[in-house]
Design an enzyme around this catalytic site. Structure first.
Site, short mmCIF file in Angstrom:
data_model
loop_
_atom_site.label_atom_id
_atom_site.label_comp_id
_atom_site.label_asym_id
_atom_site.label_seq_id
_atom_site.Cartn_x
_atom_site.Cartn_y
_atom_site.Cartn_z
N ARG A 1 0.85 -1.49 0.41
CA ARG A 1 -0.05 -0.27 0.03
C ARG A 1 0.67 1.31 0.49
NH1 ARG A 1 -2.96 -3.84 2.01
NH2 ARG A 1 -0.90 -4.59 2.47
N THR A 2 1.81 1.37 1.20
CA THR A 2 2.68 2.37 1.02
C THR A 2 3.66 2.43 -0.12
OG1 THR A 2 2.81 2.33 3.07
CG2 THR A 2 4.35 3.79 2.66
N LYS B 1 28.05 -3.56 -2.92
CA LYS B 1 29.84 -3.41 -2.88
C LYS B 1 30.32 -2.59 -1.96
CE LYS B 1 28.87 -2.68 -7.84
NZ LYS B 1 28.77 -1.69 -9.47
N ARG C 1 11.84 4.11 2.68
CA ARG C 1 11.27 2.61 4.18
C ARG C 1 12.51 1.82 4.53
NH1 ARG C 1 6.24 -0.93 4.48
NH2 ARG C 1 5.60 0.98 4.80
N HIS D 1 5.70 6.49 11.38
CA HIS D 1 5.66 5.38 9.91
C HIS D 1 4.49 7.78 9.73
CE1 HIS D 1 3.36 4.32 6.56
NE2 HIS D 1 3.32 3.12 6.21
N1 ASP Z 1 1.47 -1.20 6.98
C1 ASP Z 1 1.43 -0.98 7.86
C2 ASP Z 1 2.97 -1.09 8.17
O1 ASP Z 1 4.30 -0.47 7.02
C3 ASP Z 1 1.61 -2.00 9.05
C4 ASP Z 1 2.32 -3.27 9.51
O2 ASP Z 1 2.60 -3.78 8.73
O3 ASP Z 1 1.18 -3.83 10.02
O4 ASP Z 1 3.83 -0.47 9.24
#
Ligand code: ASP
Length: 367
Positions: A87-88, A116, A137, A170
């Site tokens: 999703r993100t 490397k 992320r 987040h």
């Molecule tokens: N998608 C959310 C996160 O990246 C929640 C999860 O993974 O449980 O934190």
């Protein structure tokens, strides 16, 4: 001006409080790097709420969609995702498409020069040579901050957007969650004064950690922090809630709170953070929302989940009008487009375009 961090070493910078770090992440009082939810305030949330609604409305027509896509075709975003994401990743990518931003991604460390032996700092500086945003992320807490620290000291300080940093934060999920909550109570007296259950793995769930902080902007809101003892909300969030005078209850029960809830925010066990031999169970059955609970919930109760889910959220609930999690994931795309247009200042153009449309149609620009 974005304050430079030149006079501070990384450990010195790290030791600053979130409040002290603000001038390094904000420019002219406005978000530049989006790293944690303590950077936000009520005015920002209200603005993003309006802007998200406006972008959503403008996108409905072909003319409006083309206007939005024409805003930022000269911008490029790097999606640097070193942890799994559906999703993100997708909602940031589609948010970029809405605004005409071109995207590239690195989602697999094994194909990056980091194998490397390239340092994290050099990787980030390299991205900044080609892109105007880094959306990242990372499993390590603090890496998004470190990227911002590194770029603040470079000749190309481009915005870092934290798309999930380890167990810690987040912030863009918190924006879409608060958007979903405000929208859910638009016709039910607003979010102020509502009772919200945050349930599941509160210790390692970065979404609930970031969201709790935004809830403090809504006076009278009550939080029920419901989790097994072992996974209770950590002390840093609890002291934040105390300091902001948020009414909260720590509870190791779940079902008994359901009739009081205006919103229930479920989370899964974050077992990717298990260490050593201490393996957690795949789900906590006592902290699960099941179809049999629906009759005891309030009529307007908003059921939320950041997804992905396991057994803590019964799929038999999906078609209940109170289930908001599918809308929540779609809201993420609009809210992230709003955030990126705000950071670059294109939000002004969007608001003017909307005001013109409303003037032509003879209706108020309030949304
Ligand atoms: N998608 C959310 C996160 O990246 C929640 C999860 O993974 O449980 O934190």
């Amino acid at each position: 001006m974005l304050s430079e961090t030149k006079n501070l070493t990384w450990p010195e910078f790290q030791a600053l409080s979130p409040e002290e770090k603000k001038p390094y992440f904000n420019e002219n009082g406005k978000i530049f790097h989006c790293l944690h939810s303590q950077q936000f305030d009520r005015e920002f949330i209200d603005h993003i709420y309006k802007l998200t609604n406006v972008i959503r409305s403008i996108s409905k027509s072909k003319k409006g969609a083309l206007f939005l896509q024409g805003l930022m075709p000269h911008y490029k975003a790097m999606l640097y995702f070193m942890q799994p994401s559906t999703r993100t990743y997708l909602s940031f990518r589609t948010a970029c498409q809405i605004l005409g931003i071109q995207t590239s991604d690195v989602r697999d460390a094994s194909i990056s020069s980091e194998v490397k032996g390239e340092t994290f700092e050099d990787t980030i500086r390299t991205f900044s040579s080609y892109f105007n945003f880094i959306i990242m992320r990372h499993p390590k807490e603090g890496y998004a901050e470190q990227a911002a620290y590194c770029l603040n000291n470079s000749e190309r300080p481009i915005p870092i957007l934290n798309a999930g940093s380890g167990k810690d934060q987040h912030p863009t999920q918190a924006i879409l969650d608060i958007y979903t909550l405000i929208r859910s109570f638009e016709h039910h007296g607003g979010l102020e004064g509502k009772t919200i259950i945050l349930a599941g793995d509160l210790l390692r769930g970065r979404t609930v950690r970031s969201l709790s902080k935004l809830i403090s902007f809504f006076p009278g809101t009550k939080l029920i922090l419901s989790s097994p003892e072992k996974f209770k909300m950590s002390e840093d969030v609890i002291s934040f809630l105390k300091e902001k005078k948020v009414h909260y209850t720590v509870s190791h029960e779940f079902v008994k709170h359901l009739p009081d809830a205006d919103a229930i925010y479920m989370t899964r066990v974050q077992d990717e953070h298990d260490t050593g031999n201490d393996k957690s169970e795949k789900s906590f059955p006592e902290f699960s929302l099941r179809a049999e609970h629906l009759p005891i919930l309030k009529e307007h109760c908003a059921i939320m989940h950041p997804l992905p889910r396991r057994e803590e959220l019964d799929s038999a609930i999906d078609n209940d009008p109170r289930a908001k999690y599918w809308r929540q994931e779609r809201n993420g795309m609009w809210a992230r487009a709003a955030l990126m247009s705000h950071i670059t200042g294109y939000d002004q153009k969007i608001m003017c375009y909307w005001a013109d449309i409303c003037k032509q149609a003879n209706h108020t620009a309030d949304i």
